[in-house]
Structure formats: C-alpha cells, structure tokens
Scaffold this motif. Structure first.
Motif, PDB file in Angstrom:
ATOM      1  N   GLY A   1      15.171  -0.690  -7.919  1.00  0.00           N
ATOM      2  CA  GLY A   1      14.406   0.467  -8.676  1.00  0.00           C
ATOM      3  C   GLY A   1      12.957   0.614  -8.479  1.00  0.00           C
ATOM      4  N   LEU A   2      12.509   1.712  -8.928  1.00  0.00           N
ATOM      5  CA  LEU A   2      11.072   2.022  -9.009  1.00  0.00           C
ATOM      6  C   LEU A   2      10.350   1.107  -9.700  1.00  0.00           C
ATOM      7  CD1 LEU A   2      11.188   5.812  -9.077  1.00  0.00           C
ATOM      8  CD2 LEU A   2      10.870   4.375  -7.143  1.00  0.00           C
ATOM      9  N   ALA A   3      10.884   0.554 -11.001  1.00  0.00           N
ATOM     10  CA  ALA A   3       9.895  -0.145 -11.737  1.00  0.00           C
ATOM     11  C   ALA A   3       9.907  -1.546 -11.072  1.00  0.00           C
ATOM     12  CB  ALA A   3      10.633  -0.480 -13.012  1.00  0.00           C
ATOM     13  N   GLU A   4      11.021  -2.008 -10.397  1.00  0.00           N
ATOM     14  CA  GLU A   4      10.770  -3.252  -9.689  1.00  0.00           C
ATOM     15  C   GLU A   4       9.831  -3.093  -8.536  1.00  0.00           C
ATOM     16  OE1 GLU A   4      13.459  -1.921 -10.471  1.00  0.00           O
ATOM     17  OE2 GLU A   4      14.890  -3.395 -11.481  1.00  0.00           O
ATOM     18  N   CYS A   5       9.732  -2.052  -7.715  1.00  0.00           N
ATOM     19  CA  CYS A   5       8.862  -1.669  -6.448  1.00  0.00           C
ATOM     20  C   CYS A   5       7.562  -1.844  -7.164  1.00  0.00           C
ATOM     21  CB  CYS A   5       9.382  -0.285  -6.001  1.00  0.00           C
ATOM     22  SG  CYS A   5      10.568  -0.501  -5.029  1.00  0.00           S
ATOM     23  N   ALA A   6       7.224  -1.211  -8.198  1.00  0.00           N
ATOM     24  CA  ALA A   6       5.864  -1.201  -8.958  1.00  0.00           C
ATOM     25  C   ALA A   6       5.466  -2.642  -9.094  1.00  0.00           C
ATOM     26  CB  ALA A   6       5.890  -0.502 -10.176  1.00  0.00           C
ATOM     27  N   VAL A   7       6.117  -3.501  -9.710  1.00  0.00           N
ATOM     28  CA  VAL A   7       5.838  -4.968 -10.014  1.00  0.00           C
ATOM     29  C   VAL A   7       5.414  -5.545  -8.719  1.00  0.00           C
ATOM     30  CG1 VAL A   7       6.483  -7.156 -10.855  1.00  0.00           C
ATOM     31  CG2 VAL A   7       6.793  -4.932 -12.465  1.00  0.00           C
ATOM     32  N   LEU A   8       6.496  -5.514  -7.655  1.00  0.00           N
ATOM     33  CA  LEU A   8       6.352  -6.193  -6.280  1.00  0.00           C
ATOM     34  C   LEU A   8       4.922  -5.524  -5.805  1.00  0.00           C
ATOM     35  CD1 LEU A   8       9.811  -6.268  -5.001  1.00  0.00           C
ATOM     36  CD2 LEU A   8       8.462  -8.208  -5.735  1.00  0.00           C
ATOM     37  N   ALA A   9       4.650  -4.281  -5.898  1.00  0.00           N
ATOM     38  CA  ALA A   9       3.530  -3.856  -5.056  1.00  0.00           C
ATOM     39  C   ALA A   9       2.256  -4.351  -5.666  1.00  0.00           C
ATOM     40  CB  ALA A   9       3.344  -2.109  -5.208  1.00  0.00           C
ATOM     41  N   VAL A  10       2.109  -4.580  -6.965  1.00  0.00           N
ATOM     42  CA  VAL A  10       0.960  -5.012  -7.498  1.00  0.00           C
ATOM     43  C   VAL A  10       0.856  -6.529  -7.036  1.00  0.00           C
ATOM     44  CG1 VAL A  10      -0.310  -5.703  -9.366  1.00  0.00           C
ATOM     45  CG2 VAL A  10       0.862  -3.672  -9.374  1.00  0.00           C
TER      46      VAL A  10
ATOM     47  N   ALA B   1       0.694  -1.099   0.192  1.00  0.00           N
ATOM     48  CA  ALA B   1       0.235  -0.125  -0.074  1.00  0.00           C
ATOM     49  C   ALA B   1       0.673   1.143   0.054  1.00  0.00           C
ATOM     50  CB  ALA B   1      -0.959   0.159   1.368  1.00  0.00           C
ATOM     51  N   LEU B   2       1.966   1.365   0.926  1.00  0.00           N
ATOM     52  CA  LEU B   2       2.861   2.459   0.652  1.00  0.00           C
ATOM     53  C   LEU B   2       3.412   2.586  -0.616  1.00  0.00           C
ATOM     54  CD1 LEU B   2       4.778   1.904   4.319  1.00  0.00           C
ATOM     55  CD2 LEU B   2       3.107   4.068   3.518  1.00  0.00           C
ATOM     56  N   ILE B   3       4.035   1.614  -1.205  1.00  0.00           N
ATOM     57  CA  ILE B   3       4.759   1.784  -2.777  1.00  0.00           C
ATOM     58  C   ILE B   3       3.646   2.325  -3.499  1.00  0.00           C
ATOM     59  CG2 ILE B   3       5.626   0.494  -4.509  1.00  0.00           C
ATOM     60  CD1 ILE B   3       6.679  -1.389  -2.549  1.00  0.00           C
ATOM     61  N   GLU B   4       2.274   1.598  -3.528  1.00  0.00           N
ATOM     62  CA  GLU B   4       1.099   2.002  -4.442  1.00  0.00           C
ATOM     63  C   GLU B   4       0.811   3.423  -4.307  1.00  0.00           C
ATOM     64  OE1 GLU B   4      -3.039   0.485  -5.388  1.00  0.00           O
ATOM     65  OE2 GLU B   4      -2.983   1.586  -3.525  1.00  0.00           O
ATOM     66  N   LYS B   5       0.762   4.002  -3.067  1.00  0.00           N
ATOM     67  CA  LYS B   5       0.527   5.506  -2.726  1.00  0.00           C
ATOM     68  C   LYS B   5       1.602   6.458  -2.945  1.00  0.00           C
ATOM     69  CE  LYS B   5      -3.855   4.019  -1.728  1.00  0.00           C
ATOM     70  NZ  LYS B   5      -4.736   4.129  -2.625  1.00  0.00           N
ATOM     71  N   SER B   6       2.668   5.814  -2.876  1.00  0.00           N
ATOM     72  CA  SER B   6       3.915   6.700  -3.263  1.00  0.00           C
ATOM     73  C   SER B   6       3.806   7.067  -4.743  1.00  0.00           C
ATOM     74  CB  SER B   6       5.228   6.196  -2.712  1.00  0.00           C
ATOM     75  OG  SER B   6       5.626   4.967  -3.513  1.00  0.00           O
TER      76      SER B   6
ATOM     77  N   GLY C   1      -1.821 -10.524  -5.487  1.00  0.00           N
ATOM     78  CA  GLY C   1      -1.789 -11.851  -5.826  1.00  0.00           C
ATOM     79  C   GLY C   1      -0.923 -12.155  -7.159  1.00  0.00           C
ATOM     80  N   ASP C   2      -1.087 -13.450  -7.389  1.00  0.00           N
ATOM     81  CA  ASP C   2      -0.248 -13.829  -8.847  1.00  0.00           C
ATOM     82  C   ASP C   2      -0.905 -13.100 -10.017  1.00  0.00           C
ATOM     83  OD1 ASP C   2       0.979 -15.410  -6.815  1.00  0.00           O
ATOM     84  OD2 ASP C   2      -0.284 -17.218  -7.612  1.00  0.00           O
ATOM     85  N   GLN C   3      -0.108 -12.591 -10.843  1.00  0.00           N
ATOM     86  CA  GLN C   3      -0.364 -11.826 -11.915  1.00  0.00           C
ATOM     87  C   GLN C   3       0.276 -12.325 -13.308  1.00  0.00           C
ATOM     88  OE1 GLN C   3      -2.745  -8.838 -11.674  1.00  0.00           O
ATOM     89  NE2 GLN C   3      -3.035 -10.037  -9.921  1.00  0.00           N
ATOM     90  N   THR C   4      -0.072 -12.263 -14.551  1.00  0.00           N
ATOM     91  CA  THR C   4       0.477 -12.680 -15.578  1.00  0.00           C
ATOM     92  C   THR C   4       1.375 -11.365 -15.841  1.00  0.00           C
ATOM     93  OG1 THR C   4      -1.269 -11.723 -17.196  1.00  0.00           O
ATOM     94  CG2 THR C   4      -1.441 -14.018 -16.459  1.00  0.00           C
ATOM     95  N   ALA C   5       2.113 -11.225 -16.852  1.00  0.00           N
ATOM     96  CA  ALA C   5       2.806 -10.025 -17.353  1.00  0.00           C
ATOM     97  C   ALA C   5       1.905  -9.001 -17.863  1.00  0.00           C
ATOM     98  CB  ALA C   5       3.924 -10.274 -18.448  1.00  0.00           C
ATOM     99  N   GLY C   6       0.804  -9.392 -18.544  1.00  0.00           N
ATOM    100  CA  GLY C   6      -0.168  -8.386 -19.244  1.00  0.00           C
ATOM    101  C   GLY C   6      -0.881  -7.700 -18.215  1.00  0.00           C
ATOM    102  N   GLU C   7      -1.358  -8.550 -17.160  1.00  0.00           N
ATOM    103  CA  GLU C   7      -2.078  -8.100 -15.967  1.00  0.00           C
ATOM    104  C   GLU C   7      -1.318  -6.942 -15.293  1.00  0.00           C
ATOM    105  OE1 GLU C   7      -5.130 -11.594 -14.790  1.00  0.00           O
ATOM    106  OE2 GLU C   7      -3.194 -11.722 -13.999  1.00  0.00           O
ATOM    107  N   LEU C   8       0.088  -7.373 -15.246  1.00  0.00           N
ATOM    108  CA  LEU C   8       1.116  -6.456 -14.400  1.00  0.00           C
ATOM    109  C   LEU C   8       1.039  -4.923 -15.188  1.00  0.00           C
ATOM    110  CD1 LEU C   8       3.712  -8.732 -13.246  1.00  0.00           C
ATOM    111  CD2 LEU C   8       2.152  -7.474 -11.719  1.00  0.00           C
TER     112      LEU C   8
END
Length: 256
Positions: free
Chosen positions: A121-130, A44-49, A135-142
């Motif tokens: 980095g920020l890109a990796e943080c964004a993926v991890l946040a989702v 949640a913190l990453i998402e809102k940031s 939960g589990d996601q496909t690349a397209g969903e991410l």
C-alpha cells in the motif's frame, strides 16, 4: 511473479502467495533487486507522487531532476537523462514503472508501479521511498521524513508499517543491529542492491576508523571533502538551470 500480478506473502497470515514444489518460499518479482540507479528512480517517482501530486506523473527531465536534487538525498548523484531513460525503459519492461500520456500531452511521462509490483500500500511505499532515497533510517527519522508524504499520523503507525514490511515473504525491510553509540535500531530496505557509493553513511560503525592526521592542504590537489562540496554545488546549479529552462519554456521565452 511479474507486473504485480500477485500479492506478496505475509508471514503472519493474511495474504499468502501460491507455493510450488520448485519454490519453497516466495521470491521478489522479476526485475528485483533493483540496481542503485533504478532504486533512485523509483524512490523519486514515489516521493513526487505523494509530495507534489499536481506535478505528477513526471517527464524524463523531471525524473532526472528529482534523482539529482540535493535535498532529501543520500548520496547526491548526477545521472544523465540518457541513463535515466534506459533505467525507466527497464523498469517499464518489468512492470515496476509505466508510461503515461494523455491526449494533449507533448511529452511522455512516467509513473511508478511499485505498489502493484510488490502488492503493498501507500504507507509501505512511503517508507520504502525514504529508505531508497536516504539510506538506513530509524523509525523516528522515517516519521519525520515522511511528514511531507501525508501517510502517517504517529510514530506507532510508522513502526507498524515497518513490522508489516519485515513480515512480508520475502521481507522488504530488515532491522539492523544496534552499533556503538546508537540508541535506536535502524532499518534498511531489501529491494535493491547496494554499492559503496550508495550506502548511507548515517550511523556507520566508525570503531575501526584511524586517527591519522590529514596531510597539509594543497591548493592544486583539493581534498575529497572539497571535491564533494564542489560536486554538490555543481549538481545544485545544474538543477536550478533545468528548473529555469522549464520555467522559460512554460512562459514561452526563447532567450534571455
């Protein structure tokens, strides 16, 4: 490794963590894996940031609201402020989050430090946040669900970031095997423990699901689905009440 003092190692070269005789491979820093509540708080913190930077850092009340919101969450939860405060204190002790208070602030606020803790980095943080929040996601969903984060211009960039997260030692993301009926592989974070209540049901293997007909509806004993809907509505109402209280406080209204 504590408080993000050293970067993670990468299997394909680049950043390499120091090795010792006692450690044959890098391990996750102190404080990991996160428990399910800590995973939700950090997500949640990453998402809102990234999605609402003007309202970041977050107060305890805002962190709790972000954890409990109904949209973009799987599963929907209802954490208490007391429990969230305890989790934030633990995350702060391990350098995965930190307090933030500037002159004039009336309340303490919080920021995530996942990028520093894991050397990403920020890109990796964004993926991890989702992945932490949904939960589990496909690349397209991410790709679709990180659009609000403003970190990826294409699906290829998402796939490249996933590859980097899987190459880090230890890996922070894994690719799951295709299940019957799935056309694309799904990806799962490896930085938090999972429980039955927090694992996403999206794409679950239902090959062993029975087809027994449900019992007749009993108004005195609502089904699990009805209870879940009721809980979700209650969580939404609580969220709206918290937002209304915050708005009234901002406007200086003491009663309505």
């Amino acid at each position: 490794m504590t408080h993000g003092s050293a970067p993670m190692a990468r299997a394909g070269g680049g950043i390499v963590a120091p090795m010792t005789a006692e450690t044959s491979a890098p391990a996750l820093p102190e404080g990991f894996p996160l428990d399910p509540m800590a995973a939700r708080v950090i997500g949640a913190l990453i998402e809102k940031s990234m999605t609402t930077p003007d309202n970041y850092p977050l107060s305890l009340n805002a962190v709790t609201t972000a954890c409990n919101q109904v949209s973009n969450r799987d599963p929907v939860v209802e954490f208490s402020e007391t429990d969230v405060a305890t989790t934030l204190r633990t995350l702060t002790d391990h350098g995965i989050a930190s307090l933030y208070r500037k002159p004039g602030d009336r309340v303490i606020k919080y920021v995530h430090k996942l990028d520093r803790a894991l050397g990403i980095g920020l890109a990796e943080c964004a993926v991890l946040a989702v992945l932490l929040l949904r939960g589990d996601q496909t690349a397209g969903e991410l790709r679709q669900r990180t659009e609000r984060y403003g970190t990826f211009a294409s699906l290829d960039e998402v796939k490249r970031t996933l590859g980097e997260l899987m190459e880090i030692l230890p890996p922070l993301v894994s690719q799951l095997s295709l299940r019957p009926g799935q056309n694309e592989p799904r990806f799962r974070h490896l930085i938090a423990t999972a429980t039955e209540d927090t694992v996403s049901t999206e794409g679950a293997d239902v090959s062993h699901t029975t087809t027994t007909a449900p019992p007749p509806a009993d108004p005195d004993h609502p089904s699990a689905a009805v209870r879940a809907d009721t809980d979700a509505i209650g969580a939404r109402v609580s969220e709206l009440e918290r937002k209304l209280d915050a708005l009234l406080e901002t406007l200086g209204v003491t009663e309505i």
